[in-house]
Design a protein around this motif. Structure first.
Motif, PDB file in Angstrom:
ATOM      1  N   CYS A 356       0.842  -1.201   0.000  1.00 45.69           N
ATOM      2  CA  CYS A 356       0.000   0.000   0.000  1.00 45.69           C
ATOM      3  C   CYS A 356       0.877   1.252   0.000  1.00 45.69           C
ATOM      4  O   CYS A 356       2.082   1.202   0.262  1.00 45.69           O
ATOM      5  CB  CYS A 356      -0.895   0.023   1.244  1.00 45.69           C
ATOM      6  SG  CYS A 356      -1.961  -1.406   1.430  1.00 45.69           S
ATOM      7  N   VAL A 357       0.219   2.371  -0.274  1.00 52.40           N
ATOM      8  CA  VAL A 357       0.877   3.666  -0.188  1.00 52.40           C
ATOM      9  C   VAL A 357      -0.014   4.592   0.634  1.00 52.40           C
ATOM     10  O   VAL A 357      -1.250   4.498   0.569  1.00 52.40           O
ATOM     11  CB  VAL A 357       1.153   4.251  -1.592  1.00 52.40           C
ATOM     12  CG1 VAL A 357      -0.158   4.537  -2.339  1.00 52.40           C
ATOM     13  CG2 VAL A 357       1.995   5.516  -1.513  1.00 52.40           C
ATOM     14  N   GLU A 358       0.590   5.459   1.409  1.00 53.68           N
ATOM     15  CA  GLU A 358      -0.181   6.436   2.182  1.00 53.68           C
ATOM     16  C   GLU A 358      -0.717   7.515   1.246  1.00 53.68           C
ATOM     17  O   GLU A 358      -0.087   7.859   0.237  1.00 53.68           O
ATOM     18  CB  GLU A 358       0.688   7.069   3.268  1.00 53.68           C
ATOM     19  CG  GLU A 358       1.095   6.095   4.369  1.00 53.68           C
ATOM     20  CD  GLU A 358       1.961   6.756   5.429  1.00 53.68           C
ATOM     21  OE1 GLU A 358       2.072   8.012   5.424  1.00 53.68           O
ATOM     22  OE2 GLU A 358       2.544   6.026   6.247  1.00 53.68           O
ATOM     23  N   MET A 359      -1.891   8.050   1.589  1.00 52.89           N
ATOM     24  CA  MET A 359      -2.548   9.065   0.752  1.00 52.89           C
ATOM     25  C   MET A 359      -2.776  10.342   1.560  1.00 52.89           C
ATOM     26  O   MET A 359      -2.770  10.337   2.793  1.00 52.89           O
ATOM     27  CB  MET A 359      -3.903   8.542   0.260  1.00 52.89           C
ATOM     28  CG  MET A 359      -3.878   7.163  -0.385  1.00 52.89           C
ATOM     29  SD  MET A 359      -2.983   7.106  -1.945  1.00 52.89           S
ATOM     30  CE  MET A 359      -4.185   7.900  -3.019  1.00 52.89           C
ATOM     31  N   GLU A 360      -2.977  11.438   0.830  1.00 48.42           N
ATOM     32  CA  GLU A 360      -3.452  12.680   1.441  1.00 48.42           C
ATOM     33  C   GLU A 360      -4.554  13.231   0.549  1.00 48.42           C
ATOM     34  O   GLU A 360      -4.635  12.897  -0.640  1.00 48.42           O
ATOM     35  CB  GLU A 360      -2.307  13.690   1.590  1.00 48.42           C
ATOM     36  CG  GLU A 360      -1.604  14.044   0.298  1.00 48.42           C
ATOM     37  CD  GLU A 360      -0.375  14.917   0.556  1.00 48.42           C
ATOM     38  OE1 GLU A 360      -0.165  15.303   1.719  1.00 48.42           O
ATOM     39  OE2 GLU A 360       0.361  15.182  -0.413  1.00 48.42           O
ATOM     40  N   LEU A 361      -5.407  14.070   1.121  1.00 49.03           N
ATOM     41  CA  LEU A 361      -6.555  14.567   0.368  1.00 49.03           C
ATOM     42  C   LEU A 361      -6.257  15.924  -0.240  1.00 49.03           C
ATOM     43  O   LEU A 361      -5.799  16.854   0.436  1.00 49.03           O
ATOM     44  CB  LEU A 361      -7.787  14.655   1.273  1.00 49.03           C
ATOM     45  CG  LEU A 361      -8.295  13.306   1.815  1.00 49.03           C
ATOM     46  CD1 LEU A 361      -9.511  13.510   2.701  1.00 49.03           C
ATOM     47  CD2 LEU A 361      -8.622  12.350   0.681  1.00 49.03           C
ATOM     48  N   GLY A 362      -6.541  16.019  -1.568  1.00 48.05           N
ATOM     49  CA  GLY A 362      -6.356  17.275  -2.287  1.00 48.05           C
ATOM     50  C   GLY A 362      -7.674  18.000  -2.465  1.00 48.05           C
ATOM     51  O   GLY A 362      -8.565  17.948  -1.602  1.00 48.05           O
ATOM     52  N   GLU A 363      -7.836  18.654  -3.612  1.00 40.94           N
ATOM     53  CA  GLU A 363      -9.064  19.396  -3.892  1.00 40.94           C
ATOM     54  C   GLU A 363     -10.211  18.436  -4.214  1.00 40.94           C
ATOM     55  O   GLU A 363      -9.987  17.298  -4.638  1.00 40.94           O
ATOM     56  CB  GLU A 363      -8.834  20.342  -5.086  1.00 40.94           C
ATOM     57  CG  GLU A 363      -7.820  21.452  -4.817  1.00 40.94           C
ATOM     58  CD  GLU A 363      -8.243  22.338  -3.656  1.00 40.94           C
ATOM     59  OE1 GLU A 363      -9.405  22.767  -3.637  1.00 40.94           O
ATOM     60  OE2 GLU A 363      -7.413  22.569  -2.751  1.00 40.94           O
ATOM     61  N   PRO A 364     -11.476  18.877  -4.046  1.00 41.73           N
ATOM     62  CA  PRO A 364     -12.628  18.009  -4.355  1.00 41.73           C
ATOM     63  C   PRO A 364     -12.632  17.606  -5.830  1.00 41.73           C
ATOM     64  O   PRO A 364     -12.266  18.388  -6.707  1.00 41.73           O
ATOM     65  CB  PRO A 364     -13.832  18.896  -4.017  1.00 41.73           C
ATOM     66  CG  PRO A 364     -13.309  19.897  -3.035  1.00 41.73           C
ATOM     67  CD  PRO A 364     -11.896  20.157  -3.437  1.00 41.73           C
ATOM     68  N   ASP A 365     -13.079  16.344  -6.094  1.00 38.14           N
ATOM     69  CA  ASP A 365     -13.207  15.876  -7.470  1.00 38.14           C
ATOM     70  C   ASP A 365     -14.653  16.043  -7.931  1.00 38.14           C
ATOM     71  O   ASP A 365     -15.444  16.734  -7.280  1.00 38.14           O
ATOM     72  CB  ASP A 365     -12.731  14.423  -7.601  1.00 38.14           C
ATOM     73  CG  ASP A 365     -13.544  13.465  -6.721  1.00 38.14           C
ATOM     74  OD1 ASP A 365     -14.628  13.862  -6.240  1.00 38.14           O
ATOM     75  OD2 ASP A 365     -13.099  12.320  -6.532  1.00 38.14           O
ATOM     76  N   ALA A 366     -15.020  15.405  -9.040  1.00 34.50           N
ATOM     77  CA  ALA A 366     -16.366  15.572  -9.613  1.00 34.50           C
ATOM     78  C   ALA A 366     -17.459  15.089  -8.661  1.00 34.50           C
ATOM     79  O   ALA A 366     -18.603  15.562  -8.725  1.00 34.50           O
ATOM     80  CB  ALA A 366     -16.456  14.814 -10.937  1.00 34.50           C
ATOM     81  N   SER A 367     -17.126  14.159  -7.761  1.00 33.70           N
ATOM     82  CA  SER A 367     -18.120  13.644  -6.817  1.00 33.70           C
ATOM     83  C   SER A 367     -18.316  14.569  -5.620  1.00 33.70           C
ATOM     84  O   SER A 367     -19.193  14.350  -4.791  1.00 33.70           O
ATOM     85  CB  SER A 367     -17.695  12.255  -6.312  1.00 33.70           C
ATOM     86  OG  SER A 367     -16.573  12.360  -5.450  1.00 33.70           O
ATOM     87  N   GLY A 368     -17.474  15.610  -5.516  1.00 33.26           N
ATOM     88  CA  GLY A 368     -17.551  16.524  -4.381  1.00 33.26           C
ATOM     89  C   GLY A 368     -16.679  16.120  -3.217  1.00 33.26           C
ATOM     90  O   GLY A 368     -16.534  16.873  -2.245  1.00 33.26           O
ATOM     91  N   ARG A 369     -16.093  14.919  -3.299  1.00 31.66           N
ATOM     92  CA  ARG A 369     -15.184  14.466  -2.239  1.00 31.66           C
ATOM     93  C   ARG A 369     -13.758  14.854  -2.601  1.00 31.66           C
ATOM     94  O   ARG A 369     -13.398  14.923  -3.773  1.00 31.66           O
ATOM     95  CB  ARG A 369     -15.289  12.946  -2.074  1.00 31.66           C
ATOM     96  CG  ARG A 369     -16.636  12.496  -1.571  1.00 31.66           C
ATOM     97  CD  ARG A 369     -16.693  10.982  -1.355  1.00 31.66           C
ATOM     98  NE  ARG A 369     -16.486  10.246  -2.590  1.00 31.66           N
ATOM     99  CZ  ARG A 369     -16.380   8.918  -2.649  1.00 31.66           C
ATOM    100  NH1 ARG A 369     -16.437   8.211  -1.538  1.00 31.66           N
ATOM    101  NH2 ARG A 369     -16.204   8.311  -3.797  1.00 31.66           N
ATOM    102  N   ARG A 370     -12.948  15.120  -1.583  1.00 38.27           N
ATOM    103  CA  ARG A 370     -11.559  15.530  -1.819  1.00 38.27           C
ATOM    104  C   ARG A 370     -10.784  14.384  -2.462  1.00 38.27           C
ATOM    105  O   ARG A 370     -10.874  13.241  -2.028  1.00 38.27           O
ATOM    106  CB  ARG A 370     -10.921  15.968  -0.514  1.00 38.27           C
ATOM    107  CG  ARG A 370     -11.543  17.244   0.046  1.00 38.27           C
ATOM    108  CD  ARG A 370     -11.042  17.552   1.441  1.00 38.27           C
ATOM    109  NE  ARG A 370      -9.603  17.843   1.434  1.00 38.27           N
ATOM    110  CZ  ARG A 370      -8.872  17.905   2.543  1.00 38.27           C
ATOM    111  NH1 ARG A 370      -9.428  17.660   3.720  1.00 38.27           N
ATOM    112  NH2 ARG A 370      -7.583  18.192   2.459  1.00 38.27           N
ATOM    113  N   ARG A 371     -10.031  14.712  -3.498  1.00 43.27           N
ATOM    114  CA  ARG A 371      -9.336  13.704  -4.291  1.00 43.27           C
ATOM    115  C   ARG A 371      -8.127  13.175  -3.539  1.00 43.27           C
ATOM    116  O   ARG A 371      -7.279  13.944  -3.079  1.00 43.27           O
ATOM    117  CB  ARG A 371      -8.909  14.327  -5.619  1.00 43.27           C
ATOM    118  CG  ARG A 371      -8.350  13.337  -6.630  1.00 43.27           C
ATOM    119  CD  ARG A 371      -8.261  13.987  -7.986  1.00 43.27           C
ATOM    120  NE  ARG A 371      -7.402  15.168  -7.964  1.00 43.27           N
ATOM    121  CZ  ARG A 371      -6.086  15.140  -8.175  1.00 43.27           C
ATOM    122  NH1 ARG A 371      -5.478  13.981  -8.408  1.00 43.27           N
ATOM    123  NH2 ARG A 371      -5.373  16.245  -8.156  1.00 43.27           N
TER     124      ARG A 371
END
Length: 462
Positions: A356-371
């Motif tokens: 696995c790789v760790e993730m961080e949240l960026g700007e919202p995508d088309a679904s409205g959730r942060r990418r």
């Protein structure tokens, strides 16, 4: 007297450490006294917003008032004017986003426990209700239903009440669709599913199992054999994978295969039932929807010591129902959030670890959730012997490939008219997950009801 408490009457349930070792239902249901106490919290609003939030428009305040009065059979009659599967909906509907989400009591406290009351009424009727004979005058018209899941069952029941000769074609050996193969016994007992389907059969609906429409018979052939209308409610049973290395290793399951082996084929009773399910000491479930929670909690009950939910976003974005997440955490499921798999590693053809790789949240995508964005240099592995991929499903391509003139989305969903659920092919309607992609039981039922109304209007010439 009205109950002005701001909190719901709590529903008894098995203790987490006990229920995590068995497949018996987690929630134990209300007693009569609990149900009446909870029903008394309803304000009987003049404009009941809860009904607007129900996809099948159950007259909620009316049935709740009958619970207050102690007339549980009358309450059942009211519910079933609009909902053919109340015991199921009372258990698996996301009421918090629908009827209960609109409840006025929820503004300054907890909403009325509409789902729990619906479940109570349905269970009471099953235990105490007297069978009634339904005499329906046939109108001479025939309708074929493809799939016996929530949308197909709902459509079949509505049309049968209107006098149609209805036959449901089911690809598997057991009716119920996702209700039978997808939702675990501890959330939705299968004898209960069968009882509700039997209620639809009592209306005169015929069921033919082991019929794969698109292979055993095509939609064109159904029409040619005399069916005046066809409703396609075939669900979304085609699993999605991430496309990462190692997904073909022994010990990697699609969630619907994993759950089907356990729920429909009784894998948890092996060798009494000859369907083995490989569950290692450590299991990783990829995804965080309701299906992922079902798979993780099932793995725990099959004997896994450590079960991980691996999800690339944070707790705030988890799409599963809050109740399912709460139950999973109580049962010891470990949540590895902001984590995304990049490879499955094996040894002699079998799963050894999930990288696995760790993730961080960026700007919202088309679904409205942060990418979610991968953080470089953060790769790590979880040693495990079983991986379950639960990142969504799409409709099986068989029907669209064998039905000329049926327009579909690029991802596979059948395109329908919003008002009627009619497809691009004359005489064919569709609804539920085969149109929307994987969604909820009650939304699929609503689509089945809408289509039944449109079919009736078309065939009756109204």
């Amino acid at each position: 007297m009205p109950n002005m408490s701001n909190k719901k009457v709590e529903m008894p349930s098995q203790e987490p450490e006990i229920r995590a070792t068995n497949f018996k239902e987690v929630a134990l249901g209300y007693t009569k006294e609990m149900a009446q106490e909870e029903a008394a919290r309803c304000l009987n609003c003049k404009k009941p917003r809860c009904v607007d939030g129900c996809p099948v428009n159950v007259p909620i305040p009316h049935f709740i008032q009958e619970v207050v009065n102690g007339d549980f059979e009358k309450a059942y009659e009211i519910i079933t004017t609009e909902n053919a599967l109340p015991a199921i909906c009372g258990r698996v509907c996301p009421q918090e986003n629908q009827c209960e989400g609109k409840c006025i009591r929820g503004i300054k406290g907890e909403s009325v426990a509409i789902g729990r009351l619906e479940r109570f009424v349905a269970d009471y009727h099953r235990d105490h209700g007297k069978p009634t004979e339904t005499k329906i005058e046939k109108n001479g018209k025939k309708v074929a239903i493809v799939g016996s899941g929530p949308s197909g069952i709902s459509c079949a029941g509505e049309l049968a009440k209107r006098g149609y000769d209805v036959t449901v074609f089911e690809a598997l050996h057991k009716t119920g669709g996702v209700l039978s193969y997808g939702i675990p016994e501890f959330r939705l007992p299968k004898d209960l599913v069968q009882a509700e389907i039997d209620g639809v059969a009592d209306l005169g609906v015929k069921f033919e199992t082991n019929v794969v429409v698109g292979r055993s018979i095509t939609i064109d052939e159904l029409q040619e054999s005399g069916y005046d209308a066809v409703f396609v409610g075939a669900g979304a049973g085609l699993p999605r994978f991430q496309g990462i290395p190692g997904e073909n290793l022994d010990g990697v399951y699609a969630a619907n295969e994993f759950l089907t082996r356990v729920n429909l084929m009784k894998g948890y009773e092996f060798p009494k039932h000859p369907t083995p399910v490989k569950v290692a000491d450590t299991v990783c479930v990829v995804g965080a929807g309701n299906v992922a929670m079902d798979a993780a909690r099932t793995a725990k009950r099959l004997g896994a010591k450590n079960v991980y939910i691996v999800y690339r976003r944070s707790d705030a974005e988890i799409p599963a129902r809050a109740e399912e997440v709460h139950h999973a955490k109580e049962e010891g499921i470990i949540f590895k959030l902001l984590t995304n798999p990049v490879a499955v590693h094996g040894d002699n053809g079998s799963v050894k670890a999930l990288e696995c790789v760790e993730m961080e949240l960026g700007e919202p995508d088309a679904s409205g959730r942060r990418r979610p964005i991968a953080k470089e240099g953060t790769n790590f592995t979880i040693d495990c012997g079983t991986v379950v991929i639960a990142i969504g499903q799409s409709p099986n391509p068989l029907i669209r490939q064998t039905t000329p003139g049926l327009d579909c989305q690029k991802w596979g969903g059948i395109i329908v008219e919003e008002e009627t659920n009619h497809t691009s092919k004359e005489g064919v309607w569709a609804g539920g997950d085969v149109v929307t992609g994987a969604a909820t039981v009650i939304l699929a039922m609503g689509a089945g009801k809408k289509a039944a109304k449109a079919i009736d209007e078309k065939l009756s010439g109204e």
